[in-house]
Design an enzyme around this catalytic site. Sequence first.
Site, PDB file in Angstrom:
ATOM      1  N   ASN A 158      -0.779 -40.262 -47.249  1.00 46.35           N
ATOM      2  CA  ASN A 158      -0.495 -38.962 -46.681  1.00 46.35           C
ATOM      3  C   ASN A 158       0.292 -38.193 -47.825  1.00 46.35           C
ATOM      4  O   ASN A 158       1.478 -38.725 -48.006  1.00 46.35           O
ATOM      5  CB  ASN A 158       0.193 -38.956 -45.339  1.00 46.35           C
ATOM      6  N   ASN A 207       2.556 -32.001 -38.859  1.00 42.99           N
ATOM      7  CA  ASN A 207       1.630 -31.824 -37.977  1.00 42.99           C
ATOM      8  C   ASN A 207       2.216 -32.559 -36.855  1.00 42.99           C
ATOM      9  O   ASN A 207       2.500 -33.983 -36.720  1.00 42.99           O
ATOM     10  CB  ASN A 207       0.174 -32.591 -37.989  1.00 42.99           C
ATOM     11  N   CYS A 255       6.337 -34.169 -42.904  1.00 39.27           N
ATOM     12  CA  CYS A 255       6.811 -34.409 -41.230  1.00 39.27           C
ATOM     13  C   CYS A 255       7.568 -35.536 -40.787  1.00 39.27           C
ATOM     14  O   CYS A 255       8.714 -34.924 -40.844  1.00 39.27           O
ATOM     15  CB  CYS A 255       5.142 -34.841 -40.849  1.00 39.27           C
TER      16      CYS A 255
HETATM   17  N1  ING Z   1       4.067 -36.177 -36.775  1.00 42.82           N
HETATM   18  C1  ING Z   1       5.168 -36.413 -36.056  1.00 42.82           C
HETATM   19  C2  ING Z   1       6.430 -36.189 -36.338  1.00 42.82           C
HETATM   20  O1  ING Z   1       7.253 -36.726 -36.647  1.00 42.82           O
HETATM   21  C3  ING Z   1       5.863 -37.579 -33.975  1.00 42.82           C
HETATM   22  C4  ING Z   1       5.225 -37.916 -35.199  1.00 42.82           C
HETATM   23  C5  ING Z   1       4.905 -36.727 -32.994  1.00 42.82           C
HETATM   24  C6  ING Z   1       7.091 -37.574 -33.621  1.00 42.82           C
HETATM   25  C7  ING Z   1       5.446 -36.664 -31.545  1.00 42.82           C
HETATM   26  C8  ING Z   1       7.619 -37.197 -32.415  1.00 42.82           C
HETATM   27  C9  ING Z   1       6.875 -36.829 -31.258  1.00 42.82           C
HETATM   28  O2  ING Z   1       6.653 -34.978 -36.481  1.00 42.82           O
HETATM   29  C10 ING Z   1       3.883 -36.611 -38.232  1.00 42.82           C
HETATM   30  N2  ING Z   1       2.681 -36.507 -38.632  1.00 42.82           N
HETATM   31  O3  ING Z   1       4.660 -37.452 -38.752  1.00 42.82           O
END
Ligand code: ING
Length: 303
Positions: free
Chosen positions: A106, A192, A167
């Site tokens: 990623n 995302n 992210c």
């Molecule tokens: N996505 C999320 C993030 O850390 C996540 C993982 C999803 C965390 C929902 C908490 C709640 O923002 C990515 N792609 O890392």
Amino acid sequence: MSRVVRVAAAQLGPIARESQRPAVVARLVAMMREAHADGADVVVFPELALTTFFPRWYFEHTNDIDAFFETTMPSADTQPLFDTAKELGIAFYLGYAELSDGHHYNTSILVAADGQIIGKYRKVHVPGHEDHEPWRKFQHLERRYFEAGDRFDVWNAFGGTVGMALCNDRRWPETYRVLALQGCELAFIGYNTPIHYAPDPSQDALAGFHNHLVMQAGAYQNGMWVVGVAKGGVEEGVDSLAQSAIIAPSGEIVAQCVTTEDEVIVADCDLDRGAHYTKTLFDFDRYRRPEAYGLITERKGAP
Ligand code: ING
């Protein structure tokens, strides 16, 4: 001489699973042109900005996901981004799925205004799970599909020092601190983020609060500008957080998206504002106590 960088955050709305690269790149190019019209020196796109967020689905075989990955950057499909950057004289950050030498990352890149790639980053903190978990409304299989990167770097750009993250990295204080210890003054972070968090749905209502909390804290505690850029909206049935924001070293949000669609915001980021914090309250050389922090690198989790 002031070191003001006009930064554009180019938030993406949903990308459908069937979207083809040329149509997505056309959206990115349109926002690049809008950012340029707004006088931006650099435009920051989201994480995985070329495809839908495919880790929401379970694919048994790895080669089922390879269609979501880029084997070359640029490719014929992404070349228009680089050509437009060079034509307009605007730099950009782009998140995408990288497949190189059989490894899946990623990834984000930093591309200078002449169209040359000056930096590449591979996501260090890979969230979610490794195996199919059918109890979930949707999967978050990043740990199945991506290998983790193992370093945070900075690059000289725009008269200052720039860092990249992706992210989930934004939720970990180590991300900002390791960048700051390299002199990072401006960090770009595409994301995302599904609003629903299956392991603890009580966090869903706090998704927006947590998003800005971690980036504002990271900015303030390390005296750096933070630019967080979402791919948001309801994408393939999953409501994803938008709220892209440009955050000053004070921790203040100076610009924020107000839609869940493709939206460009801009702010003048004076890189000298970081010193108001890094040369006073957060003067690392004067106040940090690494001799007291050994556990941070020696130990992974609490006993
Ligand atoms: N996505 C999320 C993030 O850390 C996540 C993982 C999803 C965390 C929902 C908490 C709640 O923002 C990515 N792609 O890392």
